[in-house]
Design an enzyme around this catalytic site. Structure first.
Site, PDB file in Angstrom:
ATOM      1  N   ASN A   8     130.566  19.841 -43.059  1.00  0.00           N
ATOM      2  CA  ASN A   8     130.944  18.440 -42.885  1.00  0.00           C
ATOM      3  C   ASN A   8     130.791  17.581 -44.134  1.00  0.00           C
ATOM      4  O   ASN A   8     131.083  16.394 -44.106  1.00  0.00           O
ATOM      5  CB  ASN A   8     130.143  17.815 -41.737  1.00  0.00           C
ATOM      6  CG  ASN A   8     130.536  18.392 -40.397  1.00  0.00           C
ATOM      7  OD1 ASN A   8     131.675  18.805 -40.192  1.00  0.00           O
ATOM      8  ND2 ASN A   8     129.588  18.452 -39.480  1.00  0.00           N
ATOM      9  N   CYS A   9     130.356  18.161 -45.230  1.00  0.00           N
ATOM     10  CA  CYS A   9     130.185  17.427 -46.486  1.00  0.00           C
ATOM     11  C   CYS A   9     131.558  17.079 -47.069  1.00  0.00           C
ATOM     12  O   CYS A   9     132.424  17.944 -47.196  1.00  0.00           O
ATOM     13  CB  CYS A   9     129.385  18.289 -47.466  1.00  0.00           C
ATOM     14  SG  CYS A   9     129.338  17.638 -49.146  1.00  0.00           S
ATOM     15  N   ASP A  10     131.769  15.833 -47.427  1.00  0.00           N
ATOM     16  CA  ASP A  10     133.065  15.397 -47.965  1.00  0.00           C
ATOM     17  C   ASP A  10     133.434  16.136 -49.245  1.00  0.00           C
ATOM     18  O   ASP A  10     134.588  16.503 -49.439  1.00  0.00           O
ATOM     19  CB  ASP A  10     133.060  13.886 -48.233  1.00  0.00           C
ATOM     20  CG  ASP A  10     133.088  13.060 -46.955  1.00  0.00           C
ATOM     21  OD1 ASP A  10     133.504  13.598 -45.898  1.00  0.00           O
ATOM     22  OD2 ASP A  10     132.695  11.882 -47.009  1.00  0.00           O
ATOM     23  N   LYS A  13     134.544  19.574 -48.357  1.00  0.00           N
ATOM     24  CA  LYS A  13     135.891  19.507 -47.767  1.00  0.00           C
ATOM     25  C   LYS A  13     136.951  19.394 -48.870  1.00  0.00           C
ATOM     26  O   LYS A  13     137.978  20.068 -48.819  1.00  0.00           O
ATOM     27  CB  LYS A  13     136.011  18.312 -46.819  1.00  0.00           C
ATOM     28  CG  LYS A  13     135.279  18.494 -45.515  1.00  0.00           C
ATOM     29  CD  LYS A  13     135.429  17.236 -44.659  1.00  0.00           C
ATOM     30  CE  LYS A  13     134.628  17.323 -43.391  1.00  0.00           C
ATOM     31  NZ  LYS A  13     134.730  16.089 -42.599  1.00  0.00           N
TER      32      LYS A  13
END
Length: 112
Positions: A8-10, A13
């Site tokens: 879920n880390c931007d 991603k």
């Protein structure tokens, strides 16, 4: 090539999107979900140094007591990263014997 991070880390991603769009094959390991072994962390520490692995801008780092942050050492950093992998700057990429930390599209374009 193996990419380590948190799903879920931007930044992870963005890195995964860049790799997918560039047609670069990789295996993804979510170290928050799948775990992080002391041996793997030691390998990264030897390659880039413990200072290069700590995300000092992240919430996990800021939540540490000032006394811990002010007196951080290789041993205490290692223990803190094992206890809280969210403290590690992401993504971490293993490419052969190289270890890269963080995502930079321009740097990656020259490497992959």
């Amino acid at each position: 090539m193996k990419l380590y991070g948190i799903r879920n880390c931007d930044t992870v991603k963005k890195a995964r999107k860049w790799l997918d769009e560039s047609g670069v094959a990789y295996e993804f390991h979510d170290f928050k979900k799948d775990g992080l072994s002391p041996e793997l962390l030691e390998r990264w520490e030897q390659a880039v140094g413990w200072e290069g692995l700590i995300n000092r801008r992240g919430t996990s780092w800021r939540k540490l007591p000032n006394e811990v942050r002010d007196n951080i050492s290789a041993r205490s950093a290692h223990d803190a990263m094992l206890a809280n992998p969210s403290m590690i700057k992401r993504p971490v990429v293993e490419l052969g014997n190289d270890v890269l930390v963080g995502f930079n599209a321009d740097e990656w374009a020259g490497r992959f």
